[in-house]
Scaffold this motif. Structure first.
Motif, PDB file in Angstrom:
ATOM      1  N   GLN A 230     -20.678 -62.702  97.946  1.00 19.34           N
ATOM      2  CA  GLN A 230     -21.531 -63.403  96.904  1.00 19.34           C
ATOM      3  C   GLN A 230     -20.750 -64.391  96.174  1.00 19.34           C
ATOM      4  O   GLN A 230     -19.706 -64.084  95.802  1.00 19.34           O
ATOM      5  CB  GLN A 230     -22.407 -62.416  96.304  1.00 19.34           C
ATOM      6  N   LEU A 231     -21.380 -65.555  95.537  1.00 19.67           N
ATOM      7  CA  LEU A 231     -20.709 -66.525  94.718  1.00 19.67           C
ATOM      8  C   LEU A 231     -21.291 -66.573  93.405  1.00 19.67           C
ATOM      9  O   LEU A 231     -22.491 -66.592  93.191  1.00 19.67           O
ATOM     10  CB  LEU A 231     -20.647 -67.754  95.428  1.00 19.67           C
ATOM     11  N   THR A 232     -20.569 -66.037  92.291  1.00 18.88           N
ATOM     12  CA  THR A 232     -20.972 -66.194  91.079  1.00 18.88           C
ATOM     13  C   THR A 232     -20.248 -67.112  90.158  1.00 18.88           C
ATOM     14  O   THR A 232     -18.857 -67.597  90.607  1.00 18.88           O
ATOM     15  CB  THR A 232     -20.913 -65.232  90.062  1.00 18.88           C
ATOM     16  N   LEU A 233     -20.531 -67.913  89.351  1.00 22.61           N
ATOM     17  CA  LEU A 233     -19.935 -68.911  88.415  1.00 22.61           C
ATOM     18  C   LEU A 233     -19.852 -68.426  86.858  1.00 22.61           C
ATOM     19  O   LEU A 233     -20.900 -67.717  86.620  1.00 22.61           O
ATOM     20  CB  LEU A 233     -20.910 -70.282  88.446  1.00 22.61           C
ATOM     21  N   MET A 234     -18.888 -68.350  86.451  1.00 20.21           N
ATOM     22  CA  MET A 234     -18.624 -67.706  84.966  1.00 20.21           C
ATOM     23  C   MET A 234     -18.052 -68.807  84.075  1.00 20.21           C
ATOM     24  O   MET A 234     -17.301 -69.714  84.311  1.00 20.21           O
ATOM     25  CB  MET A 234     -17.616 -66.631  85.151  1.00 20.21           C
ATOM     26  N   SER A 235     -18.504 -68.482  82.879  1.00 19.33           N
ATOM     27  CA  SER A 235     -17.991 -69.260  81.672  1.00 19.33           C
ATOM     28  C   SER A 235     -17.341 -68.446  80.583  1.00 19.33           C
ATOM     29  O   SER A 235     -18.310 -67.703  80.203  1.00 19.33           O
ATOM     30  CB  SER A 235     -18.898 -70.588  81.044  1.00 19.33           C
ATOM     31  N   ILE A 236     -16.206 -68.438  80.187  1.00 22.19           N
ATOM     32  CA  ILE A 236     -15.767 -67.532  79.367  1.00 22.19           C
ATOM     33  C   ILE A 236     -15.395 -68.051  78.001  1.00 22.19           C
ATOM     34  O   ILE A 236     -14.542 -69.028  77.979  1.00 22.19           O
ATOM     35  CB  ILE A 236     -14.632 -66.530  79.816  1.00 22.19           C
ATOM     36  N   PRO A 237     -16.071 -68.019  76.702  1.00 26.75           N
ATOM     37  CA  PRO A 237     -15.811 -68.643  75.570  1.00 26.75           C
ATOM     38  C   PRO A 237     -14.335 -68.358  75.219  1.00 26.75           C
ATOM     39  O   PRO A 237     -13.830 -67.236  75.629  1.00 26.75           O
ATOM     40  CB  PRO A 237     -16.764 -68.168  74.663  1.00 26.75           C
ATOM     41  N   VAL A 238     -13.948 -69.208  74.375  1.00 27.78           N
ATOM     42  CA  VAL A 238     -12.633 -68.682  73.739  1.00 27.78           C
ATOM     43  C   VAL A 238     -12.563 -67.617  72.991  1.00 27.78           C
ATOM     44  O   VAL A 238     -13.391 -67.431  72.089  1.00 27.78           O
ATOM     45  CB  VAL A 238     -12.349 -70.081  72.485  1.00 27.78           C
TER      46      VAL A 238
ATOM     47  N   GLU B  39     -12.662 -64.711  74.174  1.00 25.89           N
ATOM     48  CA  GLU B  39     -13.640 -63.614  74.846  1.00 25.89           C
ATOM     49  C   GLU B  39     -12.848 -63.252  76.363  1.00 25.89           C
ATOM     50  O   GLU B  39     -12.049 -64.006  76.912  1.00 25.89           O
ATOM     51  CB  GLU B  39     -15.142 -64.172  74.751  1.00 25.89           C
ATOM     52  N   ASP B  40     -13.660 -62.275  76.985  1.00 23.75           N
ATOM     53  CA  ASP B  40     -13.094 -61.828  78.361  1.00 23.75           C
ATOM     54  C   ASP B  40     -14.164 -61.379  79.221  1.00 23.75           C
ATOM     55  O   ASP B  40     -15.430 -61.350  78.835  1.00 23.75           O
ATOM     56  CB  ASP B  40     -12.306 -60.753  78.233  1.00 23.75           C
ATOM     57  N   ILE B  41     -14.199 -61.221  80.378  1.00 23.86           N
ATOM     58  CA  ILE B  41     -14.866 -60.848  81.290  1.00 23.86           C
ATOM     59  C   ILE B  41     -15.546 -59.324  81.155  1.00 23.86           C
ATOM     60  O   ILE B  41     -16.669 -58.873  81.709  1.00 23.86           O
ATOM     61  CB  ILE B  41     -14.723 -60.969  82.841  1.00 23.86           C
ATOM     62  N   GLY B  42     -14.489 -58.647  80.484  1.00 25.71           N
ATOM     63  CA  GLY B  42     -14.897 -57.181  80.358  1.00 25.71           C
ATOM     64  C   GLY B  42     -14.259 -56.210  81.214  1.00 25.71           C
ATOM     65  O   GLY B  42     -14.466 -56.405  82.482  1.00 25.71           O
ATOM     66  N   LEU B  43     -13.357 -55.483  80.788  1.00 26.92           N
ATOM     67  CA  LEU B  43     -12.905 -54.626  81.473  1.00 26.92           C
ATOM     68  C   LEU B  43     -13.478 -53.532  82.543  1.00 26.92           C
ATOM     69  O   LEU B  43     -14.409 -52.973  82.193  1.00 26.92           O
ATOM     70  CB  LEU B  43     -11.858 -53.731  80.868  1.00 26.92           C
ATOM     71  N   GLU B  44     -13.202 -53.682  83.881  1.00 27.22           N
ATOM     72  CA  GLU B  44     -14.209 -53.026  84.780  1.00 27.22           C
ATOM     73  C   GLU B  44     -13.369 -52.919  86.091  1.00 27.22           C
ATOM     74  O   GLU B  44     -12.456 -53.293  86.146  1.00 27.22           O
ATOM     75  CB  GLU B  44     -15.390 -53.919  85.083  1.00 27.22           C
ATOM     76  N   ALA B  45     -14.227 -51.902  86.840  1.00 23.93           N
ATOM     77  CA  ALA B  45     -13.703 -51.697  88.367  1.00 23.93           C
ATOM     78  C   ALA B  45     -14.769 -51.578  89.157  1.00 23.93           C
ATOM     79  O   ALA B  45     -15.839 -51.100  88.872  1.00 23.93           O
ATOM     80  CB  ALA B  45     -12.783 -50.398  88.277  1.00 23.93           C
TER      81      ALA B  45
ATOM     82  N   THR C 111      -8.993 -62.461  79.981  1.00 20.19           N
ATOM     83  CA  THR C 111      -9.213 -62.840  78.725  1.00 20.19           C
ATOM     84  C   THR C 111      -8.977 -64.429  78.530  1.00 20.19           C
ATOM     85  O   THR C 111      -7.929 -64.872  79.048  1.00 20.19           O
ATOM     86  CB  THR C 111      -8.353 -62.358  77.838  1.00 20.19           C
ATOM     87  N   ASN C 112      -9.875 -65.302  78.095  1.00 20.88           N
ATOM     88  CA  ASN C 112      -9.725 -66.590  77.707  1.00 20.88           C
ATOM     89  C   ASN C 112      -8.736 -66.855  76.589  1.00 20.88           C
ATOM     90  O   ASN C 112      -8.789 -66.311  75.345  1.00 20.88           O
ATOM     91  CB  ASN C 112     -10.853 -67.166  77.376  1.00 20.88           C
ATOM     92  N   ILE C 113      -7.437 -67.184  77.004  1.00 16.01           N
ATOM     93  CA  ILE C 113      -6.310 -67.311  75.962  1.00 16.01           C
ATOM     94  C   ILE C 113      -6.060 -68.821  75.534  1.00 16.01           C
ATOM     95  O   ILE C 113      -5.361 -69.178  74.804  1.00 16.01           O
ATOM     96  CB  ILE C 113      -4.995 -66.855  76.385  1.00 16.01           C
TER      97      ILE C 113
END
Length: 158
Positions: A36-44, A46-52, A101-103
Protein backbone atom coordinates in the motif's frame (compact mmCIF):
# COMPACT_ATOMS: atom_id res chain seq x y z
CA UNK A 1 -3.36 16.66 -7.93
CA UNK A 2 -6.24 14.55 -6.62
CA UNK A 3 -5.39 10.85 -6.26
CA UNK A 4 -8.21 8.32 -5.95
CA UNK A 5 -7.38 4.94 -4.41
CA UNK A 6 -8.85 2.52 -6.96
CA UNK A 7 -7.91 -0.59 -5.03
CA UNK A 8 -5.83 -3.37 -6.54
CA UNK A 9 -6.39 -2.18 -10.13
CA UNK A 10 -3.45 -0.83 -12.17
CA UNK A 11 -2.62 2.80 -11.38
CA UNK A 12 -0.07 5.40 -12.48
CA UNK A 13 0.51 9.01 -11.43
CA UNK A 14 3.29 11.53 -10.73
CA UNK A 15 4.25 10.37 -7.23
CA UNK A 16 6.56 13.27 -6.41
CA UNK A 17 3.95 15.85 -7.48
CA UNK A 18 1.25 14.05 -5.48
CA UNK A 19 3.48 13.79 -2.39
CA UNK A 20 4.57 17.44 -2.44
CA UNK A 21 0.98 18.56 -3.11
CA UNK A 22 -0.52 16.55 -0.26
CA UNK A 23 -1.45 18.69 2.76
CA UNK A 24 -3.08 15.96 4.88
CA UNK A 25 -1.32 14.04 7.62
CA UNK A 26 -2.01 10.78 5.77
CA UNK A 27 -3.73 9.99 2.48
CA UNK A 28 -4.02 6.39 1.29
CA UNK A 29 -3.23 6.71 -2.43
CA UNK A 30 -3.15 3.08 -3.60
CA UNK A 31 -4.07 -0.24 -1.97
CA UNK A 32 -2.97 -3.47 -3.58
CA UNK A 33 -3.13 -7.10 -2.59
CA UNK A 34 0.33 -7.13 -0.97
CA UNK A 35 1.37 -3.49 -0.45
CA UNK A 36 0.00 0.00 0.00
CA UNK A 37 1.07 3.59 -0.68
CA UNK A 38 0.29 6.51 1.63
CA UNK A 39 1.21 10.19 1.27
CA UNK A 40 2.08 12.14 4.43
CA UNK A 41 2.54 15.78 5.38
CA UNK A 42 4.12 16.45 8.78
CA UNK A 43 3.94 20.04 10.11
CA UNK A 44 7.03 21.83 11.44
CA UNK A 45 8.06 20.45 14.84
CA UNK A 46 5.65 17.50 14.67
CA UNK A 47 6.29 13.81 13.96
CA UNK A 48 4.64 10.69 12.57
CA UNK A 49 4.35 9.25 16.08
CA UNK A 50 6.48 6.59 17.72
CA UNK A 51 5.15 3.19 16.62
CA UNK A 52 6.02 -0.36 15.64
CA UNK A 53 4.28 -2.61 13.10
CA UNK A 54 4.95 -6.24 14.14
CA UNK A 55 4.19 -7.77 10.72
CA UNK A 56 4.71 -4.80 8.39
CA UNK A 57 7.87 -3.67 6.61
CA UNK A 58 7.86 0.00 5.62
CA UNK A 59 9.67 2.15 3.05
CA UNK A 60 9.49 5.93 3.40
CA UNK A 61 10.91 8.61 1.08
CA UNK A 62 11.08 12.35 1.68
CA UNK A 63 10.18 14.58 -1.25
CA UNK A 64 10.34 17.88 0.69
CA UNK A 65 11.54 19.11 4.06
CA UNK A 66 13.98 17.84 6.67
CA UNK A 67 13.55 15.24 9.35
CA UNK A 68 15.19 13.14 12.01
CA UNK A 69 14.46 9.41 11.90
CA UNK A 70 14.87 7.31 15.03
CA UNK A 71 14.55 3.51 15.15
CA UNK A 72 15.27 0.71 17.54
CA UNK A 73 14.18 -2.60 19.07
CA UNK A 74 12.18 -0.97 21.91
CA UNK A 75 10.36 2.33 22.36
CA UNK A 76 12.90 3.32 25.01
CA UNK A 77 15.88 2.06 22.97
CA UNK A 78 16.00 4.01 19.72
CA UNK A 79 19.65 3.38 18.93
CA UNK A 80 19.46 4.37 15.23
CA UNK A 81 19.27 8.10 14.47
CA UNK A 82 19.76 9.89 11.15
CA UNK A 83 18.91 13.32 9.75
CA UNK A 84 17.12 13.01 6.39
CA UNK A 85 15.99 15.43 3.70
CA UNK A 86 14.49 15.60 0.21
CA UNK A 87 15.47 12.46 -1.72
CA UNK A 88 16.34 10.31 1.30
CA UNK A 89 14.81 6.88 1.88
CA UNK A 90 14.04 5.21 5.21
CA UNK A 91 13.67 1.43 5.53
CA UNK A 92 11.80 0.18 8.61
CA UNK A 93 11.92 -3.57 9.27
CA UNK A 94 8.80 -5.20 10.72
CA UNK A 95 8.68 -4.95 14.50
CA UNK A 96 11.06 -1.98 14.70
CA UNK A 97 10.02 1.02 16.79
CA UNK A 98 10.34 4.15 14.66
CA UNK A 99 9.54 7.83 14.45
CA UNK A 100 10.28 10.64 12.01
CA UNK A 101 10.26 14.22 13.33
CA UNK A 102 10.09 17.33 11.16
CA UNK A 103 13.18 19.37 12.12
CA UNK A 104 12.94 21.81 9.22
CA UNK A 105 11.13 25.10 8.70
CA UNK A 106 8.52 23.82 6.23
CA UNK A 107 6.13 20.86 6.13
CA UNK A 108 7.90 17.51 5.64
CA UNK A 109 6.36 15.75 2.63
CA UNK A 110 6.92 12.01 2.35
CA UNK A 111 5.35 8.84 1.12
CA UNK A 112 5.27 5.43 2.76
CA UNK A 113 4.95 1.99 1.21
CA UNK A 114 3.62 -0.69 3.56
CA UNK A 115 3.86 -4.44 2.99
CA UNK A 116 1.43 -5.94 3.79
CA UNK A 117 -1.41 -3.44 3.38
CA UNK A 118 -2.00 -1.54 6.60
CA UNK A 119 -4.81 1.03 6.17
CA UNK A 120 -8.36 1.25 4.80
CA UNK A 121 -8.34 2.08 1.07
CA UNK A 122 -8.74 5.74 0.15
CA UNK A 123 -8.65 6.85 3.79
CA UNK A 124 -7.71 10.51 4.33
CA UNK A 125 -6.73 11.85 7.76
CA UNK A 126 -6.23 15.62 7.90
CA UNK A 127 -4.32 15.40 11.19
CA UNK A 128 -2.48 12.83 13.30
CA UNK A 129 -5.27 13.13 15.88
CA UNK A 130 -7.84 12.20 13.20
CA UNK A 131 -5.75 9.15 12.24
CA UNK A 132 -5.43 8.03 15.87
CA UNK A 133 -9.16 8.45 16.55
CA UNK A 134 -10.02 6.45 13.40
CA UNK A 135 -7.64 3.64 14.41
CA UNK A 136 -9.06 3.54 17.96
CA UNK A 137 -12.60 3.38 16.57
CA UNK A 138 -11.62 0.43 14.35
CA UNK A 139 -12.35 2.28 11.11
CA UNK A 140 -8.88 2.03 9.60
CA UNK A 141 -8.68 -1.66 8.67
CA UNK A 142 -7.01 -3.25 5.62
CA UNK A 143 -9.37 -4.21 2.78
CA UNK A 144 -10.70 -7.75 2.44
CA UNK A 145 -8.85 -8.28 -0.87
CA UNK A 146 -5.43 -7.72 0.75
CA UNK A 147 -3.28 -10.61 1.94
CA UNK A 148 -2.63 -10.32 5.67
CA UNK A 149 -0.49 -12.42 8.00
CA UNK A 150 -2.33 -15.39 9.49
CA UNK A 151 -1.87 -13.84 12.93
CA UNK A 152 -2.14 -10.05 12.73
CA UNK A 153 -0.84 -8.57 15.99
CA UNK A 154 -1.86 -5.03 16.81
CA UNK A 155 0.44 -2.13 16.06
CA UNK A 156 2.19 -0.60 19.04
CA UNK A 157 2.06 3.11 19.76
CA UNK A 158 4.01 4.97 22.41
Amino acid sequence: MNIKDIGPDPQSFDLEKATVGNTDYRTVAWSGKYLQLTLMSIPVGEDIGLEAHPETDQFLRLDAGRGRVQMGPAKDRLDFEQEVEDGWAIFVPAGTWHNVTNIGDEPMQLYAVYAPVHHAPGRVHATAADAEADEEAGGDEPPSWSVQPVRQPSDKHA
